[in-house]
Design a protein around this motif. Structure first.
Motif, PDB file in Angstrom:
ATOM      1  N   VAL A   1       0.847  -1.194   0.000  1.00  0.00           N
ATOM      2  CA  VAL A   1       0.000   0.000   0.000  1.00  0.00           C
ATOM      3  C   VAL A   1       0.881   1.241   0.000  1.00  0.00           C
ATOM      4  N   LEU A   2       0.841   1.993  -1.085  1.00  0.00           N
ATOM      5  CA  LEU A   2       1.540   3.267  -1.161  1.00  0.00           C
ATOM      6  C   LEU A   2       0.681   4.378  -0.573  1.00  0.00           C
ATOM      7  N   GLN A   3      -0.619   4.376  -0.917  1.00  0.00           N
ATOM      8  CA  GLN A   3      -1.525   5.413  -0.450  1.00  0.00           C
ATOM      9  C   GLN A   3      -2.902   4.795  -0.247  1.00  0.00           C
ATOM     10  N   HIS A   4      -3.382   4.834   0.986  1.00  0.00           N
ATOM     11  CA  HIS A   4      -4.744   4.369   1.242  1.00  0.00           C
ATOM     12  C   HIS A   4      -5.700   5.381   0.626  1.00  0.00           C
ATOM     13  N   ALA A   5      -6.366   4.992  -0.447  1.00  0.00           N
ATOM     14  CA  ALA A   5      -7.281   5.874  -1.179  1.00  0.00           C
ATOM     15  C   ALA A   5      -8.575   5.102  -1.399  1.00  0.00           C
ATOM     16  N   PRO A   6      -9.462   5.109  -0.416  1.00  0.00           N
ATOM     17  CA  PRO A   6     -10.641   4.230  -0.459  1.00  0.00           C
ATOM     18  C   PRO A   6     -11.586   4.500  -1.612  1.00  0.00           C
ATOM     19  N   ALA A   7     -11.532   5.695  -2.201  1.00  0.00           N
ATOM     20  CA  ALA A   7     -12.478   6.031  -3.266  1.00  0.00           C
ATOM     21  C   ALA A   7     -12.058   5.506  -4.638  1.00  0.00           C
ATOM     22  N   VAL A   8     -10.830   5.023  -4.789  1.00  0.00           N
ATOM     23  CA  VAL A   8     -10.385   4.528  -6.090  1.00  0.00           C
ATOM     24  C   VAL A   8     -11.253   3.342  -6.514  1.00  0.00           C
ATOM     25  N   GLY A   9     -11.857   3.438  -7.671  1.00  0.00           N
ATOM     26  CA  GLY A   9     -12.716   2.383  -8.192  1.00  0.00           C
ATOM     27  C   GLY A   9     -14.162   2.479  -7.766  1.00  0.00           C
ATOM     28  N   ARG A  10     -14.462   3.327  -6.802  1.00  0.00           N
ATOM     29  CA  ARG A  10     -15.856   3.503  -6.378  1.00  0.00           C
ATOM     30  C   ARG A  10     -16.525   4.589  -7.215  1.00  0.00           C
ATOM     31  N   ASN A  11     -17.836   4.769  -6.990  1.00  0.00           N
ATOM     32  CA  ASN A  11     -18.590   5.820  -7.678  1.00  0.00           C
ATOM     33  C   ASN A  11     -18.787   5.518  -9.163  1.00  0.00           C
ATOM     34  N   LEU A  12     -18.609   4.252  -9.583  1.00  0.00           N
ATOM     35  CA  LEU A  12     -18.806   3.899 -10.984  1.00  0.00           C
ATOM     36  C   LEU A  12     -20.259   4.122 -11.382  1.00  0.00           C
ATOM     37  N   GLN A  13     -20.437   4.757 -12.532  1.00  0.00           N
ATOM     38  CA  GLN A  13     -21.777   5.069 -13.032  1.00  0.00           C
ATOM     39  C   GLN A  13     -21.873   4.699 -14.510  1.00  0.00           C
ATOM     40  N   ASP A  14     -23.100   4.432 -14.938  1.00  0.00           N
ATOM     41  CA  ASP A  14     -23.359   4.135 -16.351  1.00  0.00           C
ATOM     42  C   ASP A  14     -24.824   4.428 -16.632  1.00  0.00           C
ATOM     43  N   HIS A  15     -25.133   4.645 -17.898  1.00  0.00           N
ATOM     44  CA  HIS A  15     -26.518   4.766 -18.328  1.00  0.00           C
ATOM     45  C   HIS A  15     -27.038   3.383 -18.707  1.00  0.00           C
ATOM     46  N   LEU A  16     -28.089   2.946 -18.050  1.00  0.00           N
ATOM     47  CA  LEU A  16     -28.758   1.704 -18.418  1.00  0.00           C
ATOM     48  C   LEU A  16     -29.712   1.992 -19.571  1.00  0.00           C
ATOM     49  N   CYS A  17     -29.684   1.126 -20.570  1.00  0.00           N
ATOM     50  CA  CYS A  17     -30.444   1.354 -21.798  1.00  0.00           C
ATOM     51  C   CYS A  17     -31.481   0.242 -21.977  1.00  0.00           C
ATOM     52  N   THR A  18     -32.729   0.606 -22.172  1.00  0.00           N
ATOM     53  CA  THR A  18     -33.810  -0.362 -22.399  1.00  0.00           C
ATOM     54  C   THR A  18     -34.272  -0.265 -23.846  1.00  0.00           C
ATOM     55  N   SER A  19     -34.466  -1.419 -24.491  1.00  0.00           N
ATOM     56  CA  SER A  19     -34.695  -1.471 -25.931  1.00  0.00           C
ATOM     57  C   SER A  19     -36.091  -1.976 -26.269  1.00  0.00           C
ATOM     58  N   PHE A  20     -36.719  -1.313 -27.242  1.00  0.00           N
ATOM     59  CA  PHE A  20     -37.975  -1.750 -27.838  1.00  0.00           C
ATOM     60  C   PHE A  20     -37.708  -1.991 -29.329  1.00  0.00           C
ATOM     61  N   PHE A  21     -37.895  -3.227 -29.788  1.00  0.00           N
ATOM     62  CA  PHE A  21     -37.661  -3.573 -31.189  1.00  0.00           C
ATOM     63  C   PHE A  21     -39.014  -3.752 -31.877  1.00  0.00           C
ATOM     64  N   LEU A  22     -39.223  -3.004 -32.951  1.00  0.00           N
ATOM     65  CA  LEU A  22     -40.496  -3.026 -33.652  1.00  0.00           C
ATOM     66  C   LEU A  22     -40.324  -3.402 -35.117  1.00  0.00           C
ATOM     67  N   ARG A  23     -41.293  -4.119 -35.654  1.00  0.00           N
ATOM     68  CA  ARG A  23     -41.326  -4.425 -37.078  1.00  0.00           C
ATOM     69  C   ARG A  23     -42.130  -3.346 -37.776  1.00  0.00           C
ATOM     70  N   ALA A  24     -41.593  -2.805 -38.860  1.00  0.00           N
ATOM     71  CA  ALA A  24     -42.242  -1.712 -39.581  1.00  0.00           C
ATOM     72  C   ALA A  24     -43.054  -2.233 -40.763  1.00  0.00           C
ATOM     73  N   ASN A  25     -44.046  -1.461 -41.151  1.00  0.00           N
ATOM     74  CA  ASN A  25     -44.841  -1.827 -42.319  1.00  0.00           C
ATOM     75  C   ASN A  25     -44.435  -1.043 -43.560  1.00  0.00           C
ATOM     76  N   ARG A  26     -43.280  -0.438 -43.475  1.00  0.00           N
ATOM     77  CA  ARG A  26     -42.729   0.301 -44.612  1.00  0.00           C
ATOM     78  C   ARG A  26     -41.206   0.205 -44.579  1.00  0.00           C
ATOM     79  N   SER A  27     -40.572   0.749 -45.590  1.00  0.00           N
ATOM     80  CA  SER A  27     -39.130   0.588 -45.744  1.00  0.00           C
ATOM     81  C   SER A  27     -38.356   1.296 -44.627  1.00  0.00           C
TER      82      SER A  27
END
Length: 534
Positions: free
Chosen positions: A279-305
């Motif tokens: 241990v060079l430096q006790h830094a408890p926050a390293v690697g914490r606070n990870l965030q991401d956008h969760l993405c939800t998908s709706f797949f639809l079939r179209a009746n046109r091109s």
């Protein structure tokens, strides 16, 4: 040991900008180290090439998260760029800054100098925008921004948004974020314009810049009196040590930067001791606070091109390839362009969900590989809540740099995030129920929510969600070293001559795609490095 003024670890969206800015006056000698490959593939130039790079083992780290309890224990696929240009070389090119409140919150968390008004000049410094020099934009930056026409079926999405009372927005990077419209993308003459192409490629001609690819940094080297003094790195399998006369800068991204800090002895002491790392430096926050956008998908079939019809058969694929090869036009010169930022509380509310409307339908193979087009016309609607409150972590799995770290975004781990997901799903259901979208829809390609009640919507989100690949925050800025890794100058708390410059510095995730904010951080950081020399 060969010495440089600055060593930059990671040639991603931020590192490429640093390499350019730190060498442009000719006074400093800079070493840029990239663990991945050189950017020679044509798929890296082609905007729609990101589909080919989605699971490409040469250019993509192809991480997975730990099992996510709120997503039926799914191990969510998490691509990361492994090439000059980093994740900015393989992403879908949507260029969004975020909204004013995102950056004002950075200041509120102990980071003076990072309000929206503070960072706006650095955003403008980045871009060559089609609107030219305005209060919000610049026409003389290095990243070319374009805003092209969209497929005609996108008009149905725009009409659906209008039918619910939402307003059009001609510029998501202008006075306000809210509304629906066409996204800015960073392309130039039909080619991807990442920081790797726009910043690094011209800088490679400079004698004071040295770049090594396939160079995996094992640890940062420290001196008891001076702090960070260099790095130990495997360059094509051969171990080398390089010295830094001024500073070492970590720009390896939200996964690899905290991993490297921990492997170097900067991190939570209990974690390091568990893996027998001094241990060079006790830094408890390293690697914490990870965030991401969760993405939800709706797949639809179209009746046109839709765009599926432009590339469904081999002869159409060959035609599209020729159109791109000779004229830089057509399907392969495009990417996701339509969408918006709407309020789930109704028109006029604060934008809290991002929408993507893709005039294309595809399937993601269960066993990996690139997305496959469906054999019929379709379209896709995705949504992501803008400001999730869930906080996860990145932790080393062992003391071996070759072993992927544990990535745990802790998706939907707060009641606030579950309610935001329910509200987003309800909004998409309302859009699909409008006459505008009903008229272009033949059927759903996958089960839709069983009902409009909260339980049904949340069940749908849990079954049909994944990452939208915006990992950030794992080495956040902040004034309290117990809760943050860096000060507002991006210097590691308690360690001299060591900074972090990439998406891991975000105190909170921005509303929307994070590549533009990451590049902004690098522009501002380059000025800090040149101003505050040790």
């Amino acid at each position: 040991m060969q010495e440089f003024d600055f060593i930059v670890v990671g040639a991603g969206s931020a590192g490429c900008i640093l390499a350019d800015r730190l060498t442009e006056d000719g006074r400093h000698r800079v070493l840029l180290l990239e663990a991945g490959a050189a950017d020679r593939s044509m798929w890296l130039r082609m905007p729609l090439g990101f589909a080919k790079l989605y699971q490409h083992p040469r250019y993509n780290w192809r991480y997975h998260t730990t099992a996510q309890p709120e997503l039926a224990d799914q191990r969510v696929y998490t691509p990361r760029g492994k090439v000059l240009g980093g994740s900015g070389a393989i992403n879908a090119l949507v260029y969004v800054r975020g909204q004013r409140a995102d950056f004002d919150d950075w200041v509120a968390q102990g980071n003076p100098g990072w309000s929206y008004d503070d960072v706006l000049p650095w955003f403008k410094r980045l871009e060559s925008h089609p609107l030219g020099d305005t209060d919000w934009h610049s026409g003389s930056g290095k990243i070319r921004i374009t805003r092209d026409a969209v497929h005609p079926i996108c008009d149905a999405f725009f009409a659906a948004c209008a039918a619910l009372g939402h307003c059009a927005n001609a510029d998501f990077n202008g006075a306000q974020l809210g509304g629906y419209g066409v996204y800015d993308v960073n392309t130039r003459n039909g080619r991807r314009d990442s920081s790797g192409t726009a910043y690094l490629r011209p800088a490679l001609r400079r004698a004071n810049l040295v770049v090594h690819t396939q160079a995996l940094v094992e640890r940062v080297l420290f001196d008891a009196q001076r702090g960070a003094v260099g790095v130990e790195v495997l360059v094509r399998g051969q171990r080398h040590r390089f010295g830094a006369r001024r500073e070492v800068v970590l720009s390896a991204g939200a996964v690899a930067t905290p991993q490297l800090l921990q492997l170097s002895g900067v991190g939570d002491a209990a974690l390091l001791q568990r893996h027998q790392i001094p241990v060079l430096q006790h830094a408890p926050a390293v690697g914490r606070n990870l965030q991401d956008h969760l993405c939800t998908s709706f797949f639809l079939r179209a009746n046109r091109s839709t765009m599926n019809d432009q590339i469904r058969h081999p002869w159409q694929q060959a035609r599209a390839l020729l159109a791109y090869w000779f004229r830089r036009r057509g399907l392969l010169a495009t990417t996701v362009k339509a969408g918006g930022f709407l309020s789930t509380a109704g028109p006029g509310g604060l934008p809290d969900v991002q929408l993507y409307f893709n005039p294309l339908s595809y399937q993601l193979p269960d066993n990996g590989g690139a997305p496959r087009l469906t054999p019929y016309s379709g379209y896709t609607i995705f949504f992501s809540p803008c400001r999730p409150s869930s906080r996860g972590s990145v932790q080393i799995s062992s003391a071996n740099v070759h072993e992927a770290p544990r990535i745990d975004p802790a998706y939907l781990s707060t009641g606030q995030d579950r309610q935001a997901a329910i509200a987003g799903a309800r909004l998409v259901r309302s859009l699909l129920a409008t006459r505008a979208l009903a008229q272009v829809t033949a059927a759903a390609m996958q089960p839709v929510p069983a009902g409009d009640d909260d339980a049904s919507l949340l069940q749908f989100v849990r079954a049909h969600s994944g990452s939208v690949y915006h990992l950030c925050g794992s080495c956040a800025m902040g004034s309290d070293a117990r809760l943050a890794v860096l000060n507002n100058q991006l210097q590691v708390h308690g360690v001299s001559r060591l900074r972090v410059v990439d998406a891991s510095v975000f105190p909170n995730i921005t509303s929307g795609n994070i590549n533009a904010p990451t590049m902004m951080v690098a522009e501002k950081a380059a000025a800090l490095l040149l101003l505050h020399r040790p």
